[in-house]
Design a protein around this motif. Structure first.
Motif, PDB file in Angstrom:
ATOM      1  N   GLY A  97       0.705  -1.219   0.095  1.00  0.00           N
ATOM      2  CA  GLY A  97       0.029  -0.126   0.032  1.00  0.00           C
ATOM      3  C   GLY A  97       0.725   1.177   0.161  1.00  0.00           C
ATOM      4  O   GLY A  97       0.416   2.411   0.230  1.00  0.00           O
ATOM      5  N   LYS A  98       1.957   1.114  -0.441  1.00  0.00           N
ATOM      6  CA  LYS A  98       3.091   2.344  -0.415  1.00  0.00           C
ATOM      7  C   LYS A  98       2.542   3.316  -1.563  1.00  0.00           C
ATOM      8  O   LYS A  98       1.725   3.005  -2.439  1.00  0.00           O
ATOM      9  N   GLN A  99       3.250   4.578  -1.462  1.00  0.00           N
ATOM     10  CA  GLN A  99       3.022   5.574  -2.762  1.00  0.00           C
ATOM     11  C   GLN A  99       3.676   5.066  -3.778  1.00  0.00           C
ATOM     12  O   GLN A  99       5.132   5.056  -3.786  1.00  0.00           O
ATOM     13  N   PHE A 100       3.187   5.150  -4.892  1.00  0.00           N
ATOM     14  CA  PHE A 100       3.974   5.056  -6.139  1.00  0.00           C
ATOM     15  C   PHE A 100       4.903   6.349  -6.265  1.00  0.00           C
ATOM     16  O   PHE A 100       4.412   7.418  -6.283  1.00  0.00           O
ATOM     17  N   LYS A 101       6.042   6.065  -6.886  1.00  0.00           N
ATOM     18  CA  LYS A 101       6.934   7.264  -6.797  1.00  0.00           C
ATOM     19  C   LYS A 101       7.455   7.471  -8.457  1.00  0.00           C
ATOM     20  O   LYS A 101       7.114   8.703  -8.903  1.00  0.00           O
ATOM     21  N   ALA A 102       7.699   6.286  -9.020  1.00  0.00           N
ATOM     22  CA  ALA A 102       8.389   6.493 -10.389  1.00  0.00           C
ATOM     23  C   ALA A 102       8.534   5.208 -10.969  1.00  0.00           C
ATOM     24  O   ALA A 102       8.496   4.224 -10.308  1.00  0.00           O
ATOM     25  N   ALA A 103       8.115   5.032 -12.444  1.00  0.00           N
ATOM     26  CA  ALA A 103       8.694   3.813 -12.975  1.00  0.00           C
ATOM     27  C   ALA A 103       9.848   3.846 -13.924  1.00  0.00           C
ATOM     28  O   ALA A 103       9.992   5.009 -14.389  1.00  0.00           O
ATOM     29  N   GLN A 104      10.629   3.118 -13.944  1.00  0.00           N
ATOM     30  CA  GLN A 104      12.094   3.262 -14.644  1.00  0.00           C
ATOM     31  C   GLN A 104      11.886   2.273 -16.106  1.00  0.00           C
ATOM     32  O   GLN A 104      11.573   1.285 -15.999  1.00  0.00           O
ATOM     33  N   THR A 105      11.946   2.981 -17.274  1.00  0.00           N
ATOM     34  CA  THR A 105      11.701   2.130 -18.312  1.00  0.00           C
ATOM     35  C   THR A 105      13.100   2.258 -19.168  1.00  0.00           C
ATOM     36  O   THR A 105      13.809   3.241 -18.758  1.00  0.00           O
ATOM     37  N   GLY A 106      13.560   1.487 -19.961  1.00  0.00           N
ATOM     38  CA  GLY A 106      14.706   1.416 -20.664  1.00  0.00           C
ATOM     39  C   GLY A 106      15.944   1.331 -20.274  1.00  0.00           C
ATOM     40  O   GLY A 106      17.032   1.342 -20.826  1.00  0.00           O
ATOM     41  N   GLY A 107      15.975   0.888 -19.047  1.00  0.00           N
ATOM     42  CA  GLY A 107      17.032   0.509 -18.073  1.00  0.00           C
ATOM     43  C   GLY A 107      18.239   1.229 -18.152  1.00  0.00           C
ATOM     44  O   GLY A 107      17.582   2.537 -17.916  1.00  0.00           O
ATOM     45  N   PRO A 108      19.311   0.868 -18.141  1.00  0.00           N
ATOM     46  CA  PRO A 108      20.476   2.022 -18.028  1.00  0.00           C
ATOM     47  C   PRO A 108      20.583   3.046 -19.330  1.00  0.00           C
ATOM     48  O   PRO A 108      21.075   4.069 -19.099  1.00  0.00           O
ATOM     49  N   SER A 109      19.760   2.820 -20.390  1.00  0.00           N
ATOM     50  CA  SER A 109      19.619   3.800 -21.327  1.00  0.00           C
ATOM     51  C   SER A 109      18.443   4.663 -21.204  1.00  0.00           C
ATOM     52  O   SER A 109      18.160   5.623 -21.949  1.00  0.00           O
TER      53      SER A 109
END
Ligand SMILES: Cc1cc2nc3c(=O)[nH]c(=O)nc-3n(C[C@H](O)[C@H](O)[C@H](O)COP(=O)(O)O)c2cc1C
Ligand code: SF4
Ligand code: SF4
Ligand code: FES
Lengths: 129, 598
Positions: free
Chosen positions: B389-401
């Motif tokens: 139930g925590k808050q969404f902060k961000a999603a990372q896409t594209g890995g290291p690039s």
């Protein structure tokens, strides 16, 4: 089987399709275990063995146990799908060896769905649509 | 006797905490009152991934999908749906306005609540990947038949072009266009290559596709061979994927036995064969020119482009190189047609995308959604929301690039252009979900460390720039940062983008730029207030003893490994911040919660 011509392949596909629909000839119940890297890491091999042993012990000859790739539900591996006449196709998650034996007892023999392990099928099958 | 109806009640965490149990009990009672126990089974299931709409009940075989149920709705469902066989319309899920999915719903006549649509993964989890017959029974090699006997090479390329398919390996280059370059370049020898290097952390889409449906890749490569005039294909796969390699080897053997690879395929005049090449697992070898060098037996280092591989590739010959997922789309495009495919997705990004959803998400896994699906749908309607139930902060896409997608873009339709516009990128499909406990600077450091480790060192901007960025991030997360460092980060990042030789160096600073853009204040907090709000950066933590709670037992002083706690049982104890190494042992040991971590 030798090299196929176009005709051979077409005929073969038709007859394979019929066979798949009949579900493996005599065996009208099918248990399919997800055996991708994630499934295997979560113990799918033990699950598969448990099914085979248990079916053997109970001399259930009309059930086939098969493997397939990852079904996508990596958080509930190992996953197993059960197909049998007059029952909805059912996807189970977190299927340990113990749960596998329960599936044989409850789902296959008693024809009731198992509590707490059913997962939703994520999407329809485009090949059949 | 089997039951006539099954009532599936979601008993996932989210639904359980909103009356699912009461709903379950009501069903049991209503069923019992009407003496339907032998006709209806009530079952508890795992999470549907649709927690925002919970509690959820699905009725089989009717496939009625009820959402946001209240305990008092149960009676009506039993009376109407179970007894009279009439679905209760007002309780059904009704889709919100959403272009991508509506189109998809039309295309496939799909259950409207199912947000996934599987083209690439069509056979994964259905067929036995070690049996070619099962692939054939599901229309396998039918696209190859059609191509060899009913279409000209140019027609094949036209079909792929019109479908709008773009490369799934990261850059999103139009696949049909790439093939046409190779087709038009005259050469006695041409090659087809499948890029199965898949090196970004958190990504395993290609591995799963190869493990679950290896023949689809063989079929697609053969089709491309016919289209561009190549007779030899290579699959470049990392040696760390033993199961995928084993299944590919089995598949290649079976295809050769059936005459689906080799000479005069299916009795036509077309020859094509495929070999596997193993990579040692260097990330840079996923870059197409480095990959080709590695297949040739050279060290896997990028070469300048142009010339592009499509014109001058393997051993200097025209070479089509595509990603696993790109390949997996091809047989479907040929069989169902370009216009079918082009109906799915957004204006400039057609079809679907497979994501490996991981991180702080309840239902991690492999998903395939139409282009244009929003991040919100992926996370909350498929992924079951954020853990605990925590808050969404961000999603990372594209890995290291790639970069991060912050909460403000949760409703942005995901496609190539939108992701690039917000400073991330599609990448190959890793999607890592972060919550409030993740420190953005720390995560950026993780990706930078990865790129620095994987840089081949051939060019200076990447080799030196990456190292400098990493040092600056290290400085900031250990409390020694200065505001001037932010500008340095920015400048070095830009220089790397402009001057690096290959995509690794050109994109390695993306995580820095993207996180500075959306989470700039967290960088500032680290520098100016020595504060890490996620409490991840150990060097910034401050352990203190609260005199009002301290009972002066002295336990903390005993466990401190560096003797940073001084005092005695009369005066009480204090922590010497200069000596403290922030190991946290005192905090764990104190039974009176007298020690805080800030
Ligand atoms: C550092 C780096 C790593 C890459 N790794 C991969 C990879 O693992 N798999 C992949 O398919 N493409 C990878 N690519 C992209 C390839 O260079 C190339 O664009 C892709 O294989 C083309 O196929 P597509 O058009 O089907 O996407 C990488 C690129 C760079 C710069
Ligand atoms: S950008 Fe990095 S990985 Fe690419 S060639 Fe230069 S040093 Fe090597
Ligand atoms: S955090 Fe570790 S080093 Fe610091 S005072 Fe506590 S025990 Fe000592
Ligand atoms: S808990 Fe019910 S849908 Fe997730």
């Amino acid at each position: 089987m030798g090299k196929l011509t176009l005709d051979d392949l077409r005929k073969m596909r038709e007859s394979l399709k019929n066979e798949m629909d009949k579900r493996d000839g005599e065996k009208d119940i099918r248990i399919v275990v997800g055996m991708g890297t994630c499934g295997i890491a979560a113990g799918a091999k033990k699950t598969l063995e448990a099914f085979i042993e248990d079916l053997d012990k109970r001399s259930l000859k009309n059930v086939s146990v098969k493997q397939t790739g990852c079904m996508g539900n990596c958080n509930v591996e190992p996953t197993v799908e059960v197909f049998m006449p007059e029952m909805p196709a059912t996807l189970y998650g977190n299927v340990s060896a113990d749960v596998a034996r329960k599936i044989v007892q409850k789902h296959i023999l008693e024809r009731t769905l198992l509590n707490d392990h059913i997962q939703d099928k994520p999407s329809i099958d485009i090949v059949k649509h | 006797m089997p039951y006539k109806h099954y009532i599936l009640i979601c008993a996932g965490t989210a639904c359980e905490s909103s009356h699912a149990q009461e709903i379950h009990d009501n069903f049991i009672k209503e069923i019992k009152d009407r003496q339907l126990e032998s006709d209806v089974q009530v079952v508890k299931t795992g999470c549907f991934g649709f927690c925002e709409q919970g509690p959820i009940v699905k009725i089989l075989p009717d496939n009625a999908f009820y959402v946001k149920l209240k305990p008092e709705d149960v009676k009506e469902i039993v009376d109407e749906n179970i007894i009279k066989g009439r679905v209760v319309q007002r309780l059904l899920y009704s889709p919100k306005e959403d272009k991508g999915r509506h189109q998809m719903t039309d295309v496939a006549n799909i259950d409207f609540y199912q947000k996934q649509f599987r083209i690439v993964l069509r056979n994964c989890g259905i067929i036995d990947p070690e049996k070619i017959d099962e692939y054939i029974a599901r229309d396998g090699y039918k696209a190859l038949e059609k191509v060899l006997f009913e279409m000209s090479p140019t027609q094949v390329i036209d079909e792929v072009s019109r479908s709008g398919l773009r490369g799934r390996g990261g850059a999103g280059f139009p696949t049909g266009l790439k093939w046409s370059f190779t087709q038009k370049t005259s050469s006695d020898v041409k090659y087809i290559v499948c890029n199965a290097d898949e090196g970004d952390p958190g990504a395993y889409m290609d591995r799963s596709t190869l493990e679950g449906d290896p023949h689809s890749i063989l079929e697609a490569m053969t089709i491309a061979g016919y289209a561009v005039g190549a007779h030899k294909g290579y699959i470049y796969i990392r040696a760390e994927y033993p199961l995928a390699i084993e299944r590919l080897n089995i598949a290649i053997g079976q295809a050769r036995d059936y005459g689906l690879l080799g000479e005069k395929i299916l009795g036509s005049n077309f020859d094509f064969d495929i070999e596997i090449r193993l990579g040692a697992g260097a990330f840079v070898c996923g870059e197409e020119t480095a990959l080709l060098a590695s297949v040739e037996g050279e060290r896997g280092m990028p070469r300048p482009r142009p010339p592009f591989p499509a014109v001058k590739g393997l051993w200097g010959k025209p070479t089509v190189i595509n990603n696993v997922e790109t390949w997996a789309n091809i047989p479907v495009i040929i069989l169902k047609g370009a216009s079918w495919f082009a109906k799915i997705g957004t204006e400039r990004s057609k079809g679907t995308k497979v994501f490996a959803l991981t991180g702080k998400i309840n239902n991690s896994g492999l998903i395939e959604v139409p282009m244009g699906t929003t991040l919100r749908e992926i996370i909350f309607d498929i992924g079951g929301g954020i853990k605990d139930g925590k808050q969404f902060k961000a999603a990372q896409t594209g890995g290291p690039s790639g970069g991060v997608i912050p909460a403000e873009f949760l409703d942005t339709p995901i496609d190539y252009d939108n992701l690039t516009a917000i400073g991330s990128m599609m990448g190959s499909g890793g999607m890592i979900v972060m919550d409030e406990d993740d420190c953005i600077v720390d995560i950026t450091k993780f990706y930078l460390q990865f790129s620095v480790d994987e840089s081949c060192g051939k060019c200076a901007p990447c080799r030196i720039g990456g190292y400098q960025l990493l040092n600056l991030l290290e400085k900031i997360t250990s409390g020694r940062g200065e505001m001037a460092d932010l500008n340095k980060l920015f400048k070095i990042s830009q220089a790397m983008q402009k001057a690096s030789l290959c995509g690794l160096g050109q994109t390695a600073s993306n995580p820095v730029l993207s996180t500075m853009k959306y989470f700039g204040e967290e960088y500032q907090e680290h520098i100016q207030n020595n504060k890490c709000r996620a409490r991840k950066c150990a060097q910034l933590l401050k352990f203190e003893i609260l005199p009002e709670k301290c009972v002066k037992c002295g336990l903390c002083a005993k466990v401190c490994p560096v003797g940073a706690i001084s005092g005695d049982r009369e005066k009480g104890y204090v922590i010497d911040q200069a000596k403290c190494i922030r190991c946290g042992q005192c905090l764990e040991r104190c039974k009176f919660k007298a020690i805080t971590r800030g």
